[in-house]
Design a protein around this motif. Structure first.
Motif, short mmCIF file in Angstrom:
data_model
loop_
_atom_site.label_atom_id
_atom_site.label_comp_id
_atom_site.label_asym_id
_atom_site.label_seq_id
_atom_site.Cartn_x
_atom_site.Cartn_y
_atom_site.Cartn_z
N ALA A 39 0.89 -1.12 0.22
CA ALA A 39 0.05 0.09 0.00
C ALA A 39 0.75 1.25 0.13
O ALA A 39 1.73 1.24 0.51
CB ALA A 39 -0.96 0.08 1.20
N SER A 40 0.27 2.28 -0.69
CA SER A 40 0.92 3.61 -0.66
C SER A 40 0.19 4.46 0.44
O SER A 40 -1.19 3.99 0.56
CB SER A 40 0.76 4.17 -2.08
OG SER A 40 1.03 5.65 -2.18
N PRO A 41 0.65 5.45 1.09
CA PRO A 41 -0.12 6.21 2.02
C PRO A 41 -1.25 6.67 1.55
O PRO A 41 -2.16 7.08 2.43
CB PRO A 41 1.02 7.24 2.44
CG PRO A 41 2.37 6.59 1.88
CD PRO A 41 2.03 5.70 1.01
N ARG A 42 -1.49 7.02 0.25
CA ARG A 42 -2.72 7.67 -0.14
C ARG A 42 -3.52 6.66 -0.76
O ARG A 42 -4.80 7.14 -1.01
CB ARG A 42 -2.38 8.67 -1.27
CG ARG A 42 -1.54 10.00 -0.83
CD ARG A 42 -1.50 10.98 -1.51
NE ARG A 42 -1.17 10.45 -3.11
CZ ARG A 42 -0.41 11.05 -4.09
NH1 ARG A 42 0.16 12.25 -3.80
NH2 ARG A 42 0.02 10.53 -5.14
N ASP A 43 -3.35 5.66 -0.57
CA ASP A 43 -4.31 4.43 -1.37
C ASP A 43 -5.32 4.24 0.06
O ASP A 43 -5.26 4.30 0.88
CB ASP A 43 -3.77 2.94 -1.13
CG ASP A 43 -2.75 2.70 -2.37
OD1 ASP A 43 -2.67 3.79 -3.45
OD2 ASP A 43 -1.98 1.85 -2.43
N ARG A 50 -5.42 -3.72 -5.19
CA ARG A 50 -5.14 -3.64 -6.59
C ARG A 50 -3.54 -3.60 -6.81
O ARG A 50 -2.93 -4.18 -7.48
CB ARG A 50 -5.91 -2.66 -7.31
CG ARG A 50 -5.68 -3.04 -8.93
CD ARG A 50 -6.57 -1.76 -9.31
NE ARG A 50 -6.53 -2.15 -10.93
CZ ARG A 50 -5.42 -1.44 -11.80
NH1 ARG A 50 -4.56 -0.65 -11.28
NH2 ARG A 50 -5.52 -1.60 -13.01
N ARG A 51 -2.87 -2.54 -5.89
CA ARG A 51 -1.44 -2.37 -6.05
C ARG A 51 -0.84 -3.92 -5.75
O ARG A 51 0.09 -4.01 -6.42
CB ARG A 51 -0.95 -1.23 -5.06
CG ARG A 51 0.40 -1.18 -5.33
CD ARG A 51 0.60 0.01 -4.24
NE ARG A 51 -0.17 1.34 -4.22
CZ ARG A 51 0.04 2.33 -5.47
NH1 ARG A 51 1.21 2.33 -6.09
NH2 ARG A 51 -0.71 3.12 -5.30
N TYR A 52 -1.22 -4.36 -4.66
CA TYR A 52 -0.50 -5.72 -4.33
C TYR A 52 -0.68 -6.87 -5.54
O TYR A 52 0.21 -7.42 -5.93
CB TYR A 52 -1.10 -6.46 -3.12
CG TYR A 52 -0.63 -7.67 -2.50
CD1 TYR A 52 0.52 -8.00 -1.81
CD2 TYR A 52 -1.06 -8.81 -3.25
CE1 TYR A 52 1.08 -9.18 -1.69
CE2 TYR A 52 -0.46 -10.21 -2.86
CZ TYR A 52 0.52 -10.33 -2.01
OH TYR A 52 0.94 -11.34 -1.78
#
Length: 185
Positions: A39-43, A50-52
């Motif tokens: 995860a990115s801090p803004r996710d 989805r990023r994973y």
């Protein structure tokens, strides 16, 4: 993972219960996968998942998913409250099973709890099949601001599938060879 997801059927959803991404994350955690690890801090939770998948699995839009695949949705609600259909990655669920007619049974957490509901990408605008069975559940509530034709069914709001387990067995597209005339240059 599917056993853990099924065990949550009927639990409270929405603000007083478990939201969609927390439900999906908990099911995958039971199988030793932390879907928030990239995860990115803004996710939001759906974006983190989805990023994973983008980094450790495969995103795809096949019409016939596999049990355990994640299913992503856009515009399940008007997140930014601008009355436009421009809200990406607003909901996530897990494909439990795919029936013979192509209807996927999706486990997901909604405002009315953790439920199992149908989604059929072959007939995205139909609520029932030929035998009268439910093939597409409503995901987006109707509002007074909706224009005619605003999508409401899960199949109409579908944004893609994500495969985490068994990715090594999925055939990846083969790179196309350049056209014969381009190879001579």
């Amino acid at each position: 993972m599917l056993s853990a997801a099924r065990a949550d059927l009927g639990k409270r959803g929405g603000r007083d219960g478990v939201d969609c991404s927390t439900f999906v994350r908990a099911a995958y955690s039971a199988a030793g996968v932390d879907l928030y690890s990239e995860a990115s801090p803004r996710d939001n939770g759906v974006q983190a998942i989805r990023r994973y998948v983008r980094r450790h699995g495969q995103l795809h839009r096949r019409r016939r998913p596999a049990a355990g695949d994640l299913v992503f949705f856009d515009n399940s609600y008007d997140r930014n409250r601008n009355r436009l259909l421009d809200d990406r990655l607003t909901h996530v669920g897990i494909v439990e099973e795919v029936l013979g007619d192509g209807t996927a049974l999706v486990l997901h957490s909604t405002n009315h709890g953790v439920v199992r509901e149908p989604m059929n990408l072959r007939r995205p605008h139909a609520s029932t099949g030929a035998a009268g069975q439910s093939i597409n559940a409503v995901l987006r509530r109707r509002t007074p601001h909706d224009a005619p034709g605003t999508p409401h069914f899960m199949s109409e709001l579908f944004a893609g599938f994500g495969t985490v387990f068994g990715v090594e067995h999925i055939a990846r597209p083969v790179a196309r060879r350049p056209a014969r005339s381009a190879r001579r240059r």
